[in-house]
Design a protein around this motif. Sequence first.
Motif, PDB file in Angstrom:
ATOM      1  N   THR A  29      39.220  34.126  22.216  1.00  0.00           N
ATOM      2  CA  THR A  29      40.270  34.061  23.240  1.00  0.00           C
ATOM      3  C   THR A  29      39.770  34.642  24.556  1.00  0.00           C
ATOM      4  O   THR A  29      40.029  34.089  25.637  1.00  0.00           O
ATOM      5  N   THR A  30      39.044  35.759  24.477  1.00  0.00           N
ATOM      6  CA  THR A  30      38.498  36.395  25.681  1.00  0.00           C
ATOM      7  C   THR A  30      37.466  35.497  26.346  1.00  0.00           C
ATOM      8  O   THR A  30      37.445  35.361  27.585  1.00  0.00           O
ATOM      9  N   LEU A  31      36.604  34.861  25.567  1.00  0.00           N
ATOM     10  CA  LEU A  31      35.596  33.958  26.123  1.00  0.00           C
ATOM     11  C   LEU A  31      36.243  32.791  26.857  1.00  0.00           C
ATOM     12  O   LEU A  31      35.760  32.361  27.917  1.00  0.00           O
ATOM     13  N   GLN A  32      37.313  32.286  26.314  1.00  0.00           N
ATOM     14  CA  GLN A  32      38.006  31.168  26.953  1.00  0.00           C
ATOM     15  C   GLN A  32      38.541  31.554  28.324  1.00  0.00           C
ATOM     16  O   GLN A  32      38.460  30.780  29.291  1.00  0.00           O
ATOM     17  N   VAL A  33      39.070  32.782  28.439  1.00  0.00           N
ATOM     18  CA  VAL A  33      39.578  33.255  29.730  1.00  0.00           C
ATOM     19  C   VAL A  33      38.428  33.416  30.715  1.00  0.00           C
ATOM     20  O   VAL A  33      38.547  33.045  31.898  1.00  0.00           O
ATOM     21  N   ILE A  34      37.296  33.944  30.250  1.00  0.00           N
ATOM     22  CA  ILE A  34      36.134  34.119  31.125  1.00  0.00           C
ATOM     23  C   ILE A  34      35.667  32.780  31.675  1.00  0.00           C
ATOM     24  O   ILE A  34      35.474  32.603  32.891  1.00  0.00           O
ATOM     25  N   GLN A  35      35.474  31.826  30.797  1.00  0.00           N
ATOM     26  CA  GLN A  35      34.953  30.519  31.217  1.00  0.00           C
ATOM     27  C   GLN A  35      35.908  29.774  32.142  1.00  0.00           C
ATOM     28  O   GLN A  35      35.469  28.933  32.929  1.00  0.00           O
ATOM     29  N   ALA A  36      37.187  30.126  32.100  1.00  0.00           N
ATOM     30  CA  ALA A  36      38.164  29.449  32.948  1.00  0.00           C
ATOM     31  C   ALA A  36      38.302  30.075  34.330  1.00  0.00           C
ATOM     32  O   ALA A  36      38.856  29.443  35.242  1.00  0.00           O
ATOM     33  N   HIS A  37      37.775  31.312  34.515  1.00  0.00           N
ATOM     34  CA  HIS A  37      38.056  32.017  35.772  1.00  0.00           C
ATOM     35  C   HIS A  37      36.836  32.566  36.514  1.00  0.00           C
ATOM     36  O   HIS A  37      36.979  33.005  37.661  1.00  0.00           O
ATOM     37  N   ILE A  38      35.649  32.522  35.906  1.00  0.00           N
ATOM     38  CA  ILE A  38      34.487  33.085  36.599  1.00  0.00           C
ATOM     39  C   ILE A  38      33.217  32.452  36.054  1.00  0.00           C
ATOM     40  O   ILE A  38      33.193  31.947  34.918  1.00  0.00           O
ATOM     41  N   ASN A  39      32.183  32.471  36.875  1.00  0.00           N
ATOM     42  CA  ASN A  39      30.877  32.015  36.416  1.00  0.00           C
ATOM     43  C   ASN A  39      30.347  33.014  35.386  1.00  0.00           C
ATOM     44  O   ASN A  39      30.234  34.200  35.659  1.00  0.00           O
TER      45      ASN A  39
END
Length: 405
Positions: A203-213
């Motif tokens: 879940t955390t990885l998905q948020v990262i990939q959606a909002h930052i390089n």
Amino acid sequence: MAVLSWPTALHFFRMNKKRQVVVLALYLSVLFSLYLVPLGMYSPCIKEAGTLGPAPTLIGHRGAPMLAPENTLMSFEKAVESGGGGLETDVTIYDGVPFLMHDSTLRRTTNVAEVFPNRTQLDAAMFTWAEIQQLNAGSWFLLRDPFGTASSLSETDRSQAQNQSVPSLAQFLEVAAASGKLVLFDLRRPPYGHPYRRSYINTTLQVIQAHINSSQVLWLPSEDRALVSGLDPALQQTSGLKASIQELKDDGISRLNLHYSTMSQQQIKLQSVNISTNLYVISQPWLHALAWCAGARSVTTNSVHILSSINQPLFLMQTPEEYTLMWILTDFVSAFLIFAIFTFHWRERGLPFVSGSRHTNDNGPYSKFRTLSDVWSISSVNVRPDLRSSPSSPSGPHLPTITEE
């Protein structure tokens, strides 16, 4: 030096009071200045010309916690404004929305006791995102003033700090993405029975990939590192554990995140295999200088606004000989000061340089220490018989008159 200074100070107590105060104050001020010199020299950076690397990147520890409530959007924005090159935080999760929180509970940095008085002891991960949004995360900062800096804030900043809330991971990443800053965070695993205990990493990885390089993210969590690296190879794998160089290379580690007390020459060896070091938490300029000279790539700090203004390590020297020469000169100055005070006092009061001499200044203050034994020890003296004291004399006993032959 301290042993010699006490006799010097004691001699001043026999001087004229006005002169005593002036000279003693001058002497002690210079002497204490010499004694206090080491207190400002925590960080001797001895580097030959051309060997000093770039200054460590400053990573704001929970933002800029001296200028705003920690782990709030205001805090991260202040860190960016102050020249920080990265942002550090802690992430937890409940109902699929990762949010920022360092402590295991919400008591210290929110008003949970007012909003949910029966749940103050509950783990932060047991609150839904809707409940988290009801909390104030800034008023505690102005009330407790953890760094003694709240009073220096402008009225605008105080008003803004008063109304901060707990940000989501997505909001935090947007601040970092917009400013091009590095991101470093620790990820708290939810407790047993939590709905996201097994899927919190994905879940955390998905948020990262959606909002930052992803290349801006220093991935610190050690759990399932191989899986995470496979899902997102662009992440900068970062470890908080010391290990051998071979083990670090096998795990794909590109940076170590270590306490500043571990800084050593080993960092130079790590740099040779493209493994850099981040040291935490460094907020004092002298400690920042040590990290710089040790070759740290970055440091996590509470004081981005202070360290960002430093252009070179404090107390920078080119060779060890310069450091040695400085202390030799300091010792000579101290010894000269003590000798000069003794010389001044001897000349003022006629105190002889030769120990044990009977020559004293009769008009000086030391004459009062002469005793009758000094008088009677004079050789070849006679007392006139007619002037000896008589018990029957009506005027009482006469003092003897001493005449030399």
